[in-house]
Design a protein around this motif. Structure first.
Motif, short mmCIF file in Angstrom:
data_model
loop_
_atom_site.label_atom_id
_atom_site.label_comp_id
_atom_site.label_asym_id
_atom_site.label_seq_id
_atom_site.Cartn_x
_atom_site.Cartn_y
_atom_site.Cartn_z
N LEU A 5 0.85 -1.18 0.00
CA LEU A 5 0.00 0.00 0.00
C LEU A 5 0.89 1.24 0.00
CD1 LEU A 5 -2.87 1.20 0.19
CD2 LEU A 5 -2.60 1.14 2.67
N ILE A 6 0.70 2.08 -1.00
CA ILE A 6 1.45 3.33 -1.13
C ILE A 6 0.43 4.45 -1.28
CG2 ILE A 6 3.10 4.66 -2.50
CD1 ILE A 6 4.22 1.94 -3.49
N GLN A 7 0.58 5.50 -0.46
CA GLN A 7 -0.33 6.64 -0.52
C GLN A 7 0.49 7.92 -0.59
OE1 GLN A 7 -3.95 6.30 2.00
NE2 GLN A 7 -2.76 4.70 3.03
N ARG A 8 0.03 8.84 -1.40
CA ARG A 8 0.71 10.12 -1.54
C ARG A 8 -0.33 11.23 -1.72
NH1 ARG A 8 4.33 7.28 -0.24
NH2 ARG A 8 6.37 7.04 -1.21
N ASN A 9 -0.03 12.40 -1.18
CA ASN A 9 -0.77 13.62 -1.49
C ASN A 9 0.06 14.38 -2.50
OD1 ASN A 9 -3.08 13.36 0.18
ND2 ASN A 9 -1.81 13.81 1.95
N ILE A 10 -0.54 14.71 -3.63
CA ILE A 10 0.18 15.29 -4.76
C ILE A 10 -0.48 16.61 -5.13
CG2 ILE A 10 0.91 14.87 -7.14
CD1 ILE A 10 1.94 12.76 -5.15
N SER A 11 0.35 17.58 -5.49
CA SER A 11 -0.22 18.85 -5.96
C SER A 11 -0.70 18.68 -7.40
CB SER A 11 0.81 19.97 -5.87
OG SER A 11 1.92 19.70 -6.69
N GLY A 12 -1.73 19.40 -7.76
CA GLY A 12 -2.28 19.34 -9.11
C GLY A 12 -3.69 18.78 -9.10
N SER A 13 -4.33 18.91 -10.24
CA SER A 13 -5.70 18.40 -10.36
C SER A 13 -5.68 16.89 -10.53
CB SER A 13 -6.39 19.04 -11.56
OG SER A 13 -5.84 18.53 -12.77
N SER A 14 -6.83 16.27 -10.35
CA SER A 14 -6.96 14.82 -10.54
C SER A 14 -6.54 14.42 -11.94
CB SER A 14 -8.40 14.38 -10.29
OG SER A 14 -8.78 14.63 -8.97
N GLU A 15 -6.95 15.20 -12.94
CA GLU A 15 -6.60 14.89 -14.33
C GLU A 15 -5.09 14.97 -14.57
OE1 GLU A 15 -8.29 13.66 -16.87
OE2 GLU A 15 -10.14 13.57 -15.72
N GLU A 16 -4.44 15.99 -13.98
CA GLU A 16 -2.99 16.11 -14.12
C GLU A 16 -2.28 14.92 -13.47
OE1 GLU A 16 -2.49 20.97 -14.08
OE2 GLU A 16 -2.47 19.88 -12.19
N ILE A 17 -2.75 14.52 -12.30
CA ILE A 17 -2.15 13.40 -11.60
C ILE A 17 -2.34 12.11 -12.41
CG2 ILE A 17 -2.29 11.97 -9.52
CD1 ILE A 17 -3.11 14.62 -8.04
N LYS A 18 -3.53 11.92 -12.94
CA LYS A 18 -3.82 10.75 -13.77
C LYS A 18 -2.88 10.70 -14.97
CE LYS A 18 -7.48 8.54 -16.46
NZ LYS A 18 -8.88 8.61 -16.87
N GLN A 19 -2.66 11.84 -15.61
CA GLN A 19 -1.78 11.90 -16.77
C GLN A 19 -0.34 11.57 -16.40
OE1 GLN A 19 -2.63 12.19 -20.08
NE2 GLN A 19 -0.50 11.57 -20.28
N LEU A 86 7.02 6.51 -8.45
CA LEU A 86 5.89 7.41 -8.22
C LEU A 86 6.35 8.78 -7.75
CD1 LEU A 86 3.21 5.11 -6.58
CD2 LEU A 86 3.08 6.24 -8.80
N ASP A 87 7.29 8.79 -6.79
CA ASP A 87 7.76 10.08 -6.28
C ASP A 87 8.44 10.90 -7.37
OD1 ASP A 87 6.75 9.47 -3.78
OD2 ASP A 87 8.68 8.86 -2.94
N LYS A 88 9.18 10.24 -8.23
CA LYS A 88 9.85 10.94 -9.34
C LYS A 88 8.82 11.47 -10.33
CE LYS A 88 13.36 10.31 -12.87
NZ LYS A 88 14.30 9.37 -13.49
N ALA A 89 7.83 10.66 -10.66
CA ALA A 89 6.82 11.07 -11.66
C ALA A 89 5.84 12.09 -11.12
CB ALA A 89 6.07 9.86 -12.16
N LEU A 90 5.48 11.96 -9.86
CA LEU A 90 4.45 12.81 -9.28
C LEU A 90 4.98 14.02 -8.54
CD1 LEU A 90 2.07 10.00 -8.02
CD2 LEU A 90 1.96 11.25 -10.16
N GLY A 91 6.30 14.06 -8.39
CA GLY A 91 6.94 15.22 -7.79
C GLY A 91 6.59 15.44 -6.38
#
Length: 91
Positions: A5-19, A86-91
């Motif tokens: 299980l990996i969870q992250r809070n990421i900045s950006g919209s849901s669509e940006e995160i999905k992309q 994930l951390d590299k891709a999602l910043g």
């Protein structure tokens, strides 16, 4: 089955995160032979000895993966590798 299980809070919209997640799918596919099948803001993840889900809710991303018995000894390495990707891709 072993569970990751990996969870992250990421900045950006849901669509940006999905992309951003979709952008790293080829790397995950090449490394782990997995495929993501998207339905709205959730993706099913399937591959040999592995299945799971990716969920995006607002700026929260949750990756839940179940590993087969054969992959269980590699769970820690797989988790660490996925976290780095994930951390590299999602910043």
């Amino acid at each position: 089955m072993s569970k990751i299980l990996i969870q992250r809070n990421i900045s950006g919209s849901s669509e940006e995160i999905k992309q951003r997640i979709a952008d790293i799918e080829p790397k995950l596919s090449a490394k782990y032979n997995v495929k993501l099948t998207w339905q709205d803001m959730q993706a099913n993840l399937k591959g040999p000895g592995v299945n799971g889900k990716v969920r995006i809710e607002g700026n929260h991303v949750q990756l839940e993966i179940k590993l087969s018995l054969m992959l269980r000894p590699l769970a820690r390495k797989i988790k660490e590798s996925l976290e780095r990707s994930l951390d590299k891709a999602l910043g």
